[in-house]
Design a protein around this motif. Structure first.
Motif, PDB file in Angstrom:
ATOM      1  N   VAL A 186      -1.742  -8.379  -7.490  1.00 54.96           N
ATOM      2  CA  VAL A 186      -2.710  -7.529  -7.074  1.00 54.96           C
ATOM      3  C   VAL A 186      -2.408  -6.118  -7.744  1.00 54.96           C
ATOM      4  O   VAL A 186      -1.456  -5.415  -7.130  1.00 54.96           O
ATOM      5  CB  VAL A 186      -3.052  -7.535  -5.698  1.00 54.96           C
ATOM      6  CG1 VAL A 186      -4.333  -6.538  -5.496  1.00 54.96           C
ATOM      7  CG2 VAL A 186      -3.169  -8.726  -5.152  1.00 54.96           C
ATOM      8  N   GLU A 208      -2.860  -1.821  -8.408  1.00 54.62           N
ATOM      9  CA  GLU A 208      -3.345  -0.800  -7.438  1.00 54.62           C
ATOM     10  C   GLU A 208      -4.794  -0.710  -7.040  1.00 54.62           C
ATOM     11  O   GLU A 208      -5.298  -0.555  -5.818  1.00 54.62           O
ATOM     12  CB  GLU A 208      -2.878   0.490  -7.911  1.00 54.62           C
ATOM     13  CG  GLU A 208      -1.599   0.608  -8.276  1.00 54.62           C
ATOM     14  CD  GLU A 208      -1.314   2.018  -9.111  1.00 54.62           C
ATOM     15  OE1 GLU A 208      -2.424   2.724  -9.336  1.00 54.62           O
ATOM     16  OE2 GLU A 208      -0.099   2.308  -9.417  1.00 54.62           O
ATOM     17  N   HIS A 234      -7.747  -4.105  -5.158  1.00 54.18           N
ATOM     18  CA  HIS A 234      -7.807  -4.838  -3.983  1.00 54.18           C
ATOM     19  C   HIS A 234      -9.093  -5.524  -3.536  1.00 54.18           C
ATOM     20  O   HIS A 234      -9.179  -6.638  -3.066  1.00 54.18           O
ATOM     21  CB  HIS A 234      -8.060  -3.590  -3.042  1.00 54.18           C
ATOM     22  CG  HIS A 234      -8.063  -3.867  -1.371  1.00 54.18           C
ATOM     23  ND1 HIS A 234      -6.833  -4.654  -0.672  1.00 54.18           N
ATOM     24  CD2 HIS A 234      -8.938  -3.956  -0.851  1.00 54.18           C
ATOM     25  CE1 HIS A 234      -7.542  -4.859   0.347  1.00 54.18           C
ATOM     26  NE2 HIS A 234      -8.767  -4.615   0.571  1.00 54.18           N
ATOM     27  N   VAL A 263       1.559 -10.476  -4.829  1.00 56.29           N
ATOM     28  CA  VAL A 263       2.561  -9.675  -5.182  1.00 56.29           C
ATOM     29  C   VAL A 263       1.793  -8.178  -5.664  1.00 56.29           C
ATOM     30  O   VAL A 263       0.512  -8.165  -5.886  1.00 56.29           O
ATOM     31  CB  VAL A 263       3.492 -10.130  -6.344  1.00 56.29           C
ATOM     32  CG1 VAL A 263       4.193 -11.373  -5.939  1.00 56.29           C
ATOM     33  CG2 VAL A 263       2.765 -10.319  -7.738  1.00 56.29           C
ATOM     34  N   TYR A 264       2.375  -7.325  -5.654  1.00 54.78           N
ATOM     35  CA  TYR A 264       1.859  -5.938  -5.821  1.00 54.78           C
ATOM     36  C   TYR A 264       2.060  -5.246  -7.309  1.00 54.78           C
ATOM     37  O   TYR A 264       3.332  -5.066  -7.828  1.00 54.78           O
ATOM     38  CB  TYR A 264       2.467  -4.709  -4.817  1.00 54.78           C
ATOM     39  CG  TYR A 264       1.409  -3.450  -4.912  1.00 54.78           C
ATOM     40  CD1 TYR A 264       0.361  -3.462  -4.718  1.00 54.78           C
ATOM     41  CD2 TYR A 264       2.301  -2.463  -4.849  1.00 54.78           C
ATOM     42  CE1 TYR A 264      -0.521  -2.352  -4.760  1.00 54.78           C
ATOM     43  CE2 TYR A 264       1.556  -0.961  -4.815  1.00 54.78           C
ATOM     44  CZ  TYR A 264       0.193  -1.042  -4.711  1.00 54.78           C
ATOM     45  OH  TYR A 264      -0.392   0.080  -4.605  1.00 54.78           O
ATOM     46  N   SER A 292       1.795  -2.197  -9.608  1.00 57.09           N
ATOM     47  CA  SER A 292       1.676  -0.871  -9.861  1.00 57.09           C
ATOM     48  C   SER A 292       2.585  -0.200 -10.658  1.00 57.09           C
ATOM     49  O   SER A 292       3.732  -0.330 -10.823  1.00 57.09           O
ATOM     50  CB  SER A 292       1.685  -0.343  -8.326  1.00 57.09           C
ATOM     51  OG  SER A 292       2.022   1.246  -8.488  1.00 57.09           O
ATOM     52  N   GLU A 336       2.898   2.801 -11.261  1.00 53.33           N
ATOM     53  CA  GLU A 336       3.515   4.092 -10.687  1.00 53.33           C
ATOM     54  C   GLU A 336       4.693   3.526  -9.590  1.00 53.33           C
ATOM     55  O   GLU A 336       5.977   4.371  -9.989  1.00 53.33           O
ATOM     56  CB  GLU A 336       2.406   4.729  -9.537  1.00 53.33           C
ATOM     57  CG  GLU A 336       2.370   6.127  -9.850  1.00 53.33           C
ATOM     58  CD  GLU A 336       1.264   6.976  -8.928  1.00 53.33           C
ATOM     59  OE1 GLU A 336       1.164   6.555  -7.745  1.00 53.33           O
ATOM     60  OE2 GLU A 336       0.392   7.380  -9.410  1.00 53.33           O
ATOM     61  N   VAL A 337       4.644   2.452  -9.150  1.00 57.63           N
ATOM     62  CA  VAL A 337       6.009   2.138  -8.663  1.00 57.63           C
ATOM     63  C   VAL A 337       6.907   1.638  -9.397  1.00 57.63           C
ATOM     64  O   VAL A 337       8.120   1.982  -9.314  1.00 57.63           O
ATOM     65  CB  VAL A 337       5.395   0.931  -7.525  1.00 57.63           C
ATOM     66  CG1 VAL A 337       6.596  -0.089  -6.702  1.00 57.63           C
ATOM     67  CG2 VAL A 337       4.699   1.465  -6.234  1.00 57.63           C
ATOM     68  N   ALA A 369       8.580   4.562 -11.092  1.00 58.05           N
ATOM     69  CA  ALA A 369       9.381   5.314 -10.055  1.00 58.05           C
ATOM     70  C   ALA A 369      10.557   4.419 -10.162  1.00 58.05           C
ATOM     71  O   ALA A 369      11.871   5.274 -10.150  1.00 58.05           O
ATOM     72  CB  ALA A 369       8.815   5.254  -9.020  1.00 58.05           C
ATOM     73  N   PHE A 370      10.721   2.965  -9.953  1.00 63.24           N
ATOM     74  CA  PHE A 370      11.830   2.197 -10.100  1.00 63.24           C
ATOM     75  C   PHE A 370      12.516   2.455 -11.357  1.00 63.24           C
ATOM     76  O   PHE A 370      13.961   2.728 -11.512  1.00 63.24           O
ATOM     77  CB  PHE A 370      11.582   0.816  -9.781  1.00 63.24           C
ATOM     78  CG  PHE A 370      12.681  -0.028  -9.916  1.00 63.24           C
ATOM     79  CD1 PHE A 370      13.547   0.013  -9.095  1.00 63.24           C
ATOM     80  CD2 PHE A 370      12.841  -0.953 -11.143  1.00 63.24           C
ATOM     81  CE1 PHE A 370      14.732  -0.824  -9.183  1.00 63.24           C
ATOM     82  CE2 PHE A 370      13.821  -1.979 -11.133  1.00 63.24           C
ATOM     83  CZ  PHE A 370      14.785  -1.836 -10.213  1.00 63.24           C
TER      84      PHE A 370
END
Lengths: 365, 365
Positions: free
Chosen positions: B29, B31, B34, B54-55, B57, B59-60, B63-64
């Protein structure tokens, strides 16, 4: 981004979960927890872990449950395999609608929850930590504006956990050495045995057997409860409001009960099974960063100057090796405010009066 | 909820992924996806599958990647184990910012992508399908308003796939039987061998070896390319705009190239390795629900009245057993509009002129 989100991520990753280089970390990102997920992912990158974000949405889950015929698979293989190999599970709570589960029938929700018992147990075998990212829906649930609610959450989460752990150790030591606890306030005069039980210093870190952020309570598993107790803090259980609960105990078991609101829901809880009428937990809230009740057990039970008791299942971390403790399908916390006209005694010695502990300034023994 | 979201979910689950009772289905899924996730979860519940959301993104993930030192683990155990046991992976694309990946350095992004090669291969061993839920960010990327963009996406996705598959079978049969394809338009006169190659009827379903929704193209793996070709459809590759590409081939290899915009990016692609200068794919777009270019390869290459060629890696589904086909680290599609003043021949017979196929009304041979 609000600097407090980065601070929250740092506390979660370093103090609470204590991740290490090469760890496999599942990050459960709820609908409204995206910003915290970004901050957590960056921090996990810095620590050199692997990350697998999963999506936590009450709305998606309810849609699945609603569509299903209710005969759910136990232990779906792919999720079991993921959790068995995970070192940590970080749950970043935060929905856009805290009532979303109402979209599936109670019967199917309960069947789904039951089908996931083993999954949940596997998650608990990891270094799991559950926290909350403030959303407007949770602010609404707390009856607060959004900015004020954010202040509330970060005041609770961004503590000096090391010094709170040191302070809570005072009470843990007293409880570990004690045999009997007595709680006295209006409508309450209750005694419990804590002989041979261990107290958990729940300092919001896996290093303390503590898996909630915020935390800030000490708790143990009492038995042989006698007397009566009054819970003046309102609660919501499975969607039902319950207020002003009175319980009376004889030989460790609830023999009489009443509630001003939600007595039927209270009766449902207490008649679940035999263990549901015995206490599973005595907890003392010591997080003074939490200054109001927000109808969320994650926060309410940790609030300074409160005591909570749970009917139902006891935590194994409080029990001597080999002892089972109280067994039940439920574990329901109820909270009483001890900030005024109250005292707690251990073996006859007053250790807390009107919210002030014996090691604190202003304590009147 | 827009009824088209439920219709999209139904096409995805039943036509594209063909899930069955008891399947373990990973739903990625993004961002902004939904609402589609809610509709898909309900449909999967009805079909009796298990679901693990599972998400996804950017952006996530960025960041990682930004936080990490760049020495990424290959094959994180918990994710491998999950994918190895999954029957299907449904990727619901839809970001809130299509440029979010720019937040991590190109070097680290590329190292991260490389570290995930085996993960991606495992996903491709499942019945995977990738689709897009329309977000404002993707509308912006397409240069469209949000409502208009939603109409565009659903016109592309909600086709009568069965009858489109039947229509595409006409072209598949011609290509499967043919030996040489010739494409002629302004700036273009190109011949390719397709001897012994198989054509994929990409009808947006795993039953057709087709993993994109929308799809609507037939494609094969040409070789021995000779001549020149002009790509008039603008494209973005790894963030770089490329426009008006000319390529000249001799003995199957690009010997000369130019671009009005982004010639450096084009050169980077073509000099990646030897295979990057040979064709890996000839595709013919046949989805007439797609009526404009939106700078998204998922849609652009499927548009009716277009032909695309990819330099780089060939798909094994087009190759005879045991033949490797063109190998390369890249596979970059470039598109040319064939709606006017153009023709495609198979072994000297005109099969498409000005976008009209030989079996269609108005065809002029």
């Amino acid at each position: 981004m609000d600097q407090r989100i980065h601070d929250h991520a740092e506390v979660l990753v370093d103090w609470s979960a204590r991740v290490e280089d090469g760890d496999d970390v599942v990050v459960r990102v709820d609908e409204g927890a995206h910003d915290l997920a970004v901050a957590v992912a960056e921090k996990l990158g810095e620590r050199g872990t692997n990350v697998l974000p999963v999506y936590g949405s009450d709305e998606v889950e309810s849609a699945f449950v609603r569509g299903h015929d209710g005969d759910f698979d136990q232990d779906p293989d792919f999720e079991v395999a993921m959790l068995e190999r995970a070192d940590a599970v970080l749950s970043l709570r935060g929905q856009h609608n805290t009532a979303a589960k109402a979209a599936a029938s109670g019967e199917k929700r309960s069947a789904y929850k039951k089908s996931r018992t083993a999954i949940k147990a596997r998650q608990m075998d990891t270094d799991w930590v559950s926290t909350l990212h403030p959303t407007r829906a949770h602010a609404q649930n707390a009856g607060m504006g959004y900015e004020g609610y954010k202040d509330f959450v970060y005041d609770a989460v961004l503590r000096d956990w090391e010094s709170l752990a040191d302070e809570m150790a005072n009470l843990k030591d007293l409880l570990d050495e004690g045999s009997e606890v007595r709680l006295v306030k209006e409508g309450t005069d209750l005694t419990m045995s804590i002989e041979n039980r261990t107290t958990v210093n729940s300092a919001a870190s896996v290093a303390y057997d503590s898996h909630n952020l915020p935390s800030g309570e000490v708790f143990t598993a009492p038995e042989a409860t006698e007397g009566e107790v009054y819970f003046d803090v309102p609660m919501t259980h499975d969607g039902a409001r319950i207020r002003d609960v009175h319980l009376a105990f004889e030989n460790g078991e609830v023999v009489d009960w009443s509630a001003e609101v939600g007595e039927g829901a209270l009766e449902d809880i207490l008649t679940t099974d035999e263990g549901a009428r015995r206490l599973g937990e005595l907890g003392i809230g010591m997080n003074r960063g939490i200054d109001r009740f927000t109808d969320s057990i994650l926060f309410d039970e940790k609030m300074g100057d409160t005591v909570h008791l749970a009917v139902g299942r006891a935590y194994s971390s409080c029990l001597p090796e080999g002892e089972e403790g109280n067994q039940s399908a439920v574990h329901v916390d109820m909270i009483t405010d001890v900030s005024e006209d109250s005292r707690m005694e251990i073996d006859g010695e007053v250790v807390q009066r009107n919210g002030t502990f014996l090691w604190e300034d202003g304590f009147e023994g």
